[in-house]
Design a protein around this motif. Structure first.
Motif, short mmCIF file in Angstrom:
data_model
loop_
_atom_site.label_atom_id
_atom_site.label_comp_id
_atom_site.label_asym_id
_atom_site.label_seq_id
_atom_site.Cartn_x
_atom_site.Cartn_y
_atom_site.Cartn_z
N GLU A 16 23.58 54.77 36.58
CA GLU A 16 24.35 54.90 37.86
C GLU A 16 24.84 55.70 38.08
OE1 GLU A 16 29.68 54.63 38.65
OE2 GLU A 16 28.77 54.09 36.75
N LEU A 17 23.78 56.75 37.67
CA LEU A 17 23.40 57.85 37.92
C LEU A 17 22.84 58.13 39.07
CD1 LEU A 17 24.75 61.40 38.58
CD2 LEU A 17 22.96 61.57 36.56
N VAL A 173 30.61 56.73 36.18
CA VAL A 173 30.32 57.93 36.74
C VAL A 173 30.43 58.82 38.37
CG1 VAL A 173 27.90 59.15 37.06
CG2 VAL A 173 28.47 57.75 34.87
N ALA A 174 31.39 57.74 39.29
CA ALA A 174 30.92 58.53 40.19
C ALA A 174 32.54 58.87 40.25
CB ALA A 174 31.12 57.58 41.30
N GLU A 175 33.69 58.35 39.80
CA GLU A 175 34.70 58.94 38.36
C GLU A 175 35.36 59.93 38.24
OE1 GLU A 175 37.36 54.79 38.93
OE2 GLU A 175 36.97 55.33 37.64
N GLN A 176 33.89 60.80 37.09
CA GLN A 176 34.52 61.59 36.98
C GLN A 176 33.24 62.36 37.67
OE1 GLN A 176 33.18 62.31 32.32
NE2 GLN A 176 32.42 59.83 31.94
N PRO A 181 36.60 68.46 36.27
CA PRO A 181 37.16 70.04 36.62
C PRO A 181 36.15 70.32 36.63
CG PRO A 181 38.19 69.80 34.59
CD PRO A 181 38.08 68.09 35.12
N GLU A 182 35.24 70.09 35.64
CA GLU A 182 33.64 70.47 35.83
C GLU A 182 32.73 70.81 36.40
OE1 GLU A 182 33.26 66.65 33.24
OE2 GLU A 182 34.76 68.74 33.31
N HIS A 183 32.98 69.49 37.39
CA HIS A 183 32.15 69.71 38.27
C HIS A 183 32.53 70.29 39.48
CE1 HIS A 183 29.62 66.20 36.29
NE2 HIS A 183 31.32 66.35 35.81
N GLY A 184 33.93 70.59 39.55
CA GLY A 184 34.32 71.34 41.34
C GLY A 184 34.74 70.80 42.36
N PRO A 185 35.48 70.27 41.71
CA PRO A 185 35.57 68.46 42.93
C PRO A 185 37.21 69.01 43.34
CG PRO A 185 36.43 67.07 40.60
CD PRO A 185 35.53 68.93 40.57
N THR A 186 37.58 69.40 44.83
CA THR A 186 38.92 68.92 44.86
C THR A 186 39.44 67.78 45.30
OG1 THR A 186 39.02 70.99 46.75
CG2 THR A 186 40.59 69.60 47.08
N VAL A 187 40.49 67.48 45.26
CA VAL A 187 41.37 65.83 44.47
C VAL A 187 42.26 65.34 45.47
CG1 VAL A 187 41.91 64.38 42.98
CG2 VAL A 187 40.47 65.85 41.96
N GLU A 188 42.27 64.12 46.06
CA GLU A 188 42.93 63.93 47.33
C GLU A 188 44.19 63.51 46.47
OE1 GLU A 188 43.33 65.37 50.54
OE2 GLU A 188 41.66 66.15 50.14
N PRO A 219 44.43 60.29 41.60
CA PRO A 219 43.94 58.68 42.24
C PRO A 219 43.34 57.80 41.14
CG PRO A 219 43.38 60.99 43.08
CD PRO A 219 43.98 61.12 42.31
N TRP A 220 43.04 57.86 40.21
CA TRP A 220 42.51 57.33 39.29
C TRP A 220 43.54 56.20 38.76
CZ3 TRP A 220 43.40 55.26 34.34
CH2 TRP A 220 42.00 54.65 33.64
N GLN A 221 44.59 56.90 38.66
CA GLN A 221 45.99 56.40 38.25
C GLN A 221 46.49 54.99 39.52
OE1 GLN A 221 47.10 56.30 35.28
NE2 GLN A 221 49.77 56.23 35.46
N SER A 222 46.40 55.61 39.98
CA SER A 222 47.14 54.64 41.73
C SER A 222 45.44 53.79 41.14
CB SER A 222 46.69 55.27 42.85
OG SER A 222 45.67 56.09 43.56
#
Length: 504
Positions: A16-17, A173-176, A181-188, A219-222
């Motif tokens: 997947e990566l 993998v895409a969702e991780q 947090p360790e990947h430094g994202p901003t989550v909508e 967003p994972w929950q939705s």
């Protein structure tokens, strides 16, 4: 060396990566051996110290530790340090076969419920390698100086002692990469309007639409759980718990996430929402009564649509309690600062957390003070001066101890209320020593030296002899994963650090 002959989780992640982030493929492959050792070390700790029914006895020899299984087989590995955090176990031998992969070892053991646990371990290894690869590629998170969320996003390996330290089944993998947090994202974040929500506390106005409550949704929950229309919400930074996020210049929002992370499904019970405001007000009063360097992050509001899958808690940011020139650091991130490597600093920190924990326990409250819930305020010289505690959902309150100090019991019921001395000490000692101090020290030797230094200065409460003179409680994390039909926590006892050879 034993290796599976069929496609496995590590290979699935790699495949997947190669599609979603091909630039991480090589760093991911390079990170796999270290990730296997990190998870295998945690598993070996469990095999060495937990009351697993299929281990007949443990034998310490000149070349390490041997486990005699009830079926006659033997497992051999290095000496086990119950408080070590380095990945020092690279292989374990079962009979004549050597295993470097924790999932393969558990599969070979053939124990009840082992296949499911082996699958979780494989996920933990692959996710850990992904986390390490992402960090090596992106570097440290960047944010406002001293912001606690920046420290949280620097933590790569997750729980310091749980073999499922990075297990995130249900996350691609895409969702991780998008939410970890360790990947430094901003989550909508999304918002779900609810007409008849149960609300406690002062639910923020910015999370209301007229009479309707707007419940923040991950967003994972939705995407995977909710069958409800979701409105556009706000951007936030995920914290180390993944389902709690920091709103820029605002509060922290804890969301329901119906996925199993480490041991538990991270939803929010109706009970937790009902009790949230009462517990928050009570703990503010207890911190004031304690007259010690402890702050409690206030719960601003909690709301639920009557389901653990759709609920949220809004609480103060711990950064509110850092003054000018100070910084607020989650205890789990302290090893990243380099400060615990200084013996005098670690002794000062140990004195601070044990003093606060013991005095509060004497009054009648046991904190679950592990490295995620507990933060420390460092002054300009990096001295630990105050503590901040967040997430009050799993504290324990003793009516009898409160009564001895003339403190009225708040209107609480359920699991949070107990006079069981063992349960109270397990809650505090298991999290504070087996978690916070053990993981910050990184070894029995360092922890012992700090305890020797501060023991004479600690409050002489009725709980002190148990803290310094008895084996210490710790959650039997692997036994819990191998006992799916047993509700609640299961426990083991770790060697008392002060029982070993004294420091010179």
């Amino acid at each position: 060396m034993h290796r599976p002959s069929t496609p496995d989780t590590e290979a699935a992640f790699a495949e997947e990566l190669s599609v979603v982030r091909p630039g991480l493929s090589a760093p991911y492959a390079a990170a796999l051996p270290g990730a296997r050792a990190a998870v295998l070390t945690r598993l070996w700790r469990a095999l060495a110290f937990e009351p697993l029914p299929w281990i007949a006895r443990r034998e310490t020899g000149r070349d390490g530790l041997t486990l005699a299984l009830t079926d006659g087989r033997r497992v051999h590995g290095p000496f086990a340090d119950p408080y070590a955090t380095s990945a020092y176990v690279t292989e374990v031998r079962l009979g004549e076969r050597v295993y470097e992969r924790p999932d393969a070892l558990v599969a070979a053991l053939g124990v009840p419920h082992g296949p499911d646990f082996a699958s979780e371990l494989a996920h933990s290894v692959a996710s850990s390698a992904l986390s390490r690869a992402g960090r090596s590629a992106s570097g440290d998170a960047v944010g406002p100086p001293g912001a606690s969320w920046v420290w949280e996003q620097r933590i790569v390996d997750g729980h310091p002692y749980h073999p499922n330290c990075r297990s995130r089944p249900g996350f691609s993998v895409a969702e991780q990469l998008a939410y970890g947090p360790e990947h430094g994202p901003t989550v909508e974040m999304g918002l779900v309007p609810v007409d008849d929500a149960l609300v406690t506390g002062d639910w923020p106005k910015w999370l209301r639409d007229g009479e309707r409550v707007l419940i923040p949704v991950h967003p994972w929950q939705s995407a995977h759980v909710l069958d409800a229309p979701v409105q556009e919400g706000f951007a936030a930074r995920p914290l180390m718990s993944l389902r709690t996020l920091a709103v820029p210049d605002g509060p922290h929002v804890k969301t329901a996430l119906s996925a199993r992370l480490t041991s538990s499904v991270r939803d929010i019970s109706v009970y937790s929402v009902e009790a949230a405001d009462t517990v928050s007000v009570f703990m503010e009063g207890m911190a004031a009564r304690l007259d010690a360097p402890l702050h409690i992050t206030r719960t601003l509001g909690a709301a639920t649509a009557g389901s653990p899958d759709l609920a949220a808690v809004v609480r103060e940011s711990p950064d509110e309690y850092a003054g000018t020139g100070e910084r607020c650091v989650p205890v789990a991130a302290l090893p990243l600062t380099g400060l615990p490597g200084k013996a005098s600093w670690f002794a000062e920190f140990t004195r601070l957390v044990l003093t606060v924990g013991l005095r509060l326990l004497e009054l009648g409250v046991a904190l679950e003070a592990h490295g995620q819930n507990l933060l420390v305020i460092l002054d300009r010289a990096d001295a630990p001066v105050r503590l901040v505690y967040r997430d009050l959902a799993d504290i324990r309150v003793s009516p009898a101890r409160l009564a001895r100090h003339g403190v009225p019991l708040p209107r609480l019921s359920g699991r949070i209320v107990t006079d069981d001395e063992t349960a109270l000490r397990r809650k505090l000692f298991g999290s504070l020593v087996g978690g916070t101090l053990g993981a910050t020290a990184g070894s029995t030797a360092v922890l012992r030296a700090a305890l020797e230094t501060v023991a004479p200065d600690l409050p002489h409460t009725a709980d002190l002899p148990a803290l310094l003179g008895e084996p210490l409680p710790a959650k039997a994390l692997t036994l819990m994963r191998l006992s799916p039909g047993t509700p609640g926590d299961l426990w083991t006892r770790l060697p008392q650090p002060l029982a070993g050879p004294r420091s010179s």
